[in-house]
Each structure stands twice: as C-alpha cells, then as structure tokens.
Design an enzyme around this catalytic site. Structure first.
Site, PDB file in Angstrom:
ATOM      1  N   CYS A  41       0.815  -1.218   0.000  1.00 13.43           N
ATOM      2  CA  CYS A  41       0.000   0.000   0.000  1.00 13.43           C
ATOM      3  C   CYS A  41       0.851   1.271   0.000  1.00 13.43           C
ATOM      4  O   CYS A  41       0.324   2.376  -0.015  1.00 13.43           O
ATOM      5  CB  CYS A  41      -0.931   0.012   1.214  1.00 13.43           C
ATOM      6  SG  CYS A  41      -2.186  -1.268   1.180  1.00 13.43           S
ATOM      7  N   CYS A 112       0.743   9.725   7.535  1.00 13.44           N
ATOM      8  CA  CYS A 112       2.027   9.296   8.083  1.00 13.44           C
ATOM      9  C   CYS A 112       2.067   9.471   9.606  1.00 13.44           C
ATOM     10  O   CYS A 112       2.629   8.648  10.322  1.00 13.44           O
ATOM     11  CB  CYS A 112       3.169  10.071   7.435  1.00 13.44           C
ATOM     12  SG  CYS A 112       3.348   9.762   5.661  1.00 13.44           S
TER      13      CYS A 112
END
Length: 297
Positions: A41, A112
C-alpha cells in the site's frame, strides 16, 4: 514538490533513531515491536521499544520505515516524543502532536502521523501481551475501503480525533477513498453520523446567558454534569467497547473524578489503563470538561 517544513527535512535527512533494538535478555528489560501499514500500500512502519519493566519507562526506541519523507520524519518525531515516557504516558501521544512536532505536514501526508500513532499502540499492546485483534481497528467493524483495507471503526476514530469534515480529509489521514473511490459515499455517511452524534452531545455548558449584551458561559450543575457524562458513555463510548467484547458502567462522580466499572473484556484486559485514558477519559474531556479524570473501581 511537497511543501515540507525545515523540521521535516531535518529529521528526514538526519534521522537519529533508525534501526533495530535486539532483545539481549537483559534483566528487567523487555523489547516490544509494533507493525503497521503494508509495503503493497506504499507505507509500512515497524517500531521497536526497549522498556524498563519495573517502571514501564521507554528507555530507547528505534524504527524501520518504508515510505516517503513524511513517513520517515514522522517516525523520527514519534521516537523523540516518547523516549523517557512511561507506556501510559506514551499512549497519550496523538497523531496531532506528531504533526505539530514537525511544524505541520501537507494535508495529503497526514496519514504518516496516524501510522506512527498506530505503530506505537501496536508495540505497547504487544508488550502487554494483548492479541492484535483486540485493538486493531482494521480487523474490526465493517470494511469500507477494500483498496486499503480500512474499516468503518478506523475511519470514525480518525474523524473524531482530528475533527475531519470531508471525505478528502479522511483520505489524507488514512488513505480510505484514495483508490477506486467507490467508498467515498460511505465515508460521507460516516462523517454525517459523527457530526450528528456531536450535535446531540453538545454540552449544556455551551448555553449562553445574555448579561449586559455580553455572552457568558453557564457552568454545568452537578446533576447536568452527571447526565451529560452518562449520555456520552451510552452513546459514544459503550458502542465501541461492546464491539470489542467489553463494556463500561458509570459508578460515581465526585467533582471532576469520574468512577467507572470496566466490564467484559475491558475488565480482564491488561490494557484497561489505555481503555480508560483513550476510549473514555479523552472522550469525556472533549464532550464535558477538560478537567475530568476517569478512574476504574
């Protein structure tokens, strides 16, 4: 070219905590690892924690990250934020704090910081011997985004914790909707549901008295506070805990101390402290009062 802050670039070019912590069998020391993401991914993070067992203090941490500039910088920031903290203190670190430590991240890279928060939780739960399927959002709830394997529970959590209001923002934080796009309507429905819950749980303390043309906040009475706490527990906290095989019951309220009884899986689980602080206390502080402290009896 992404508009990265100087702090992001500094940590990306000069990370100090990349690598592995090996378990050398030191007395009183335990090493735990948490994995999140998938190379398929585009992002993956493995976080290593070295913990002093008698104090549960994180005395060292290292990371291995497969990803972009933001992923590496977020991982480095996470380690700098949690070193020296106890596990319970580290569990309070949010993806917002990671992003703020970096001076901000581009919206499309906020996932993130979320990945860092999830890796930390995974490592701590692994340290405490709790199976991943008791806390990993991706394994619970209804699968909404098949491209990235994201459930409705995970989407709802990131919406609530980051006050997201659009499907595009959700994609930026957890990638859901960033593939084929077929789940975007479902994400909009989840956002609408969360907003409806927030509206129904608006604290009575937000009501205003007009005095000499000025707005004044009307404090909650003890009865109103207890009623609002019960409402938030029933409508926002218990459904999440019940989905995990647990439950919570309001026992008493003494000033700003909220006493609860953890039941089912929550009562017998070694992660009960995390449940109190993350699932219950943080929600009550958002909805009722920032001064509330939740205790188990």
């Amino acid at each position: 070219m992404w508009d990265y802050t100087d702090k992001v670039l500094e940590l990306f070019y000069n990370p100090q905590h990349q690598g592995v912590i090996e378990d050398k069998g030191e007395p009183g020391i335990k090493v735990a690892v948490g994995d999140v993401g998938s190379i398929a991914c585009g992002d993956a993070l493995r976080l290593h924690l070295k913990v002093e067992e008698n104090t549960e203090k994180i005395i060292d941490a290292r990371f291995q990250t497969f990803g972009c500039t933001s992923a590496i910088a977020s991982s480095e920031a996470l380690v700098e934020l949690i070193k020296g903290k106890t596990l319970d203190e580290a569990l309070k670190v949010t993806n917002k704090e990671i992003a703020n430590y970096l001076g901000g991240l581009p919206e499309a890279k906020m996932h993130c910081s979320v990945m860092g928060q999830e890796a930390l939780e995974a490592a701590i739960y692994n340290y405490r011997g709790i199976p991943l399927d008791t806390h990993e959002d991706d394994d619970e709830g209804v699968l909404v985004c098949t491209c990235f394997g994201i459930s409705d529970a995970k989407i709802k959590r990131v919406i609530i914790e980051n006050n997201l209001t659009t499907a595009e923002e959700v994609t930026n934080y957890v990638k859901a909707g960033g593939g084929c796009g077929s789940c975007l309507a479902s994400i909009d429905d989840i956002i609408a549901s969360v907003q409806k819950e927030k509206a129904s749980a608006t604290p009575v303390s937000n009501s205003l008295n007009q005095t000499n043309g000025k707005s004044a906040v009307k404090p909650l009475t003890p009865v109103q506070k207890i009623a609002l706490i019960q409402k938030v527990l029933d409508e926002e906290v218990r459904p999440v805990l019940i989905a995990d095989g647990g439950d919570v019951e309001l026992f008493d309220v003494e000033g700003d101390r909220v006493k609860v009884i953890l039941q089912g899986a929550c009562g017998s689980c070694s992660s009960s402290t995390a449940t109190l602080k993350i699932a219950i206390e943080s929600r009550l502080r958002d909805r009722v009062s920032k001064d509330l402290v939740v205790e188990a009896v």
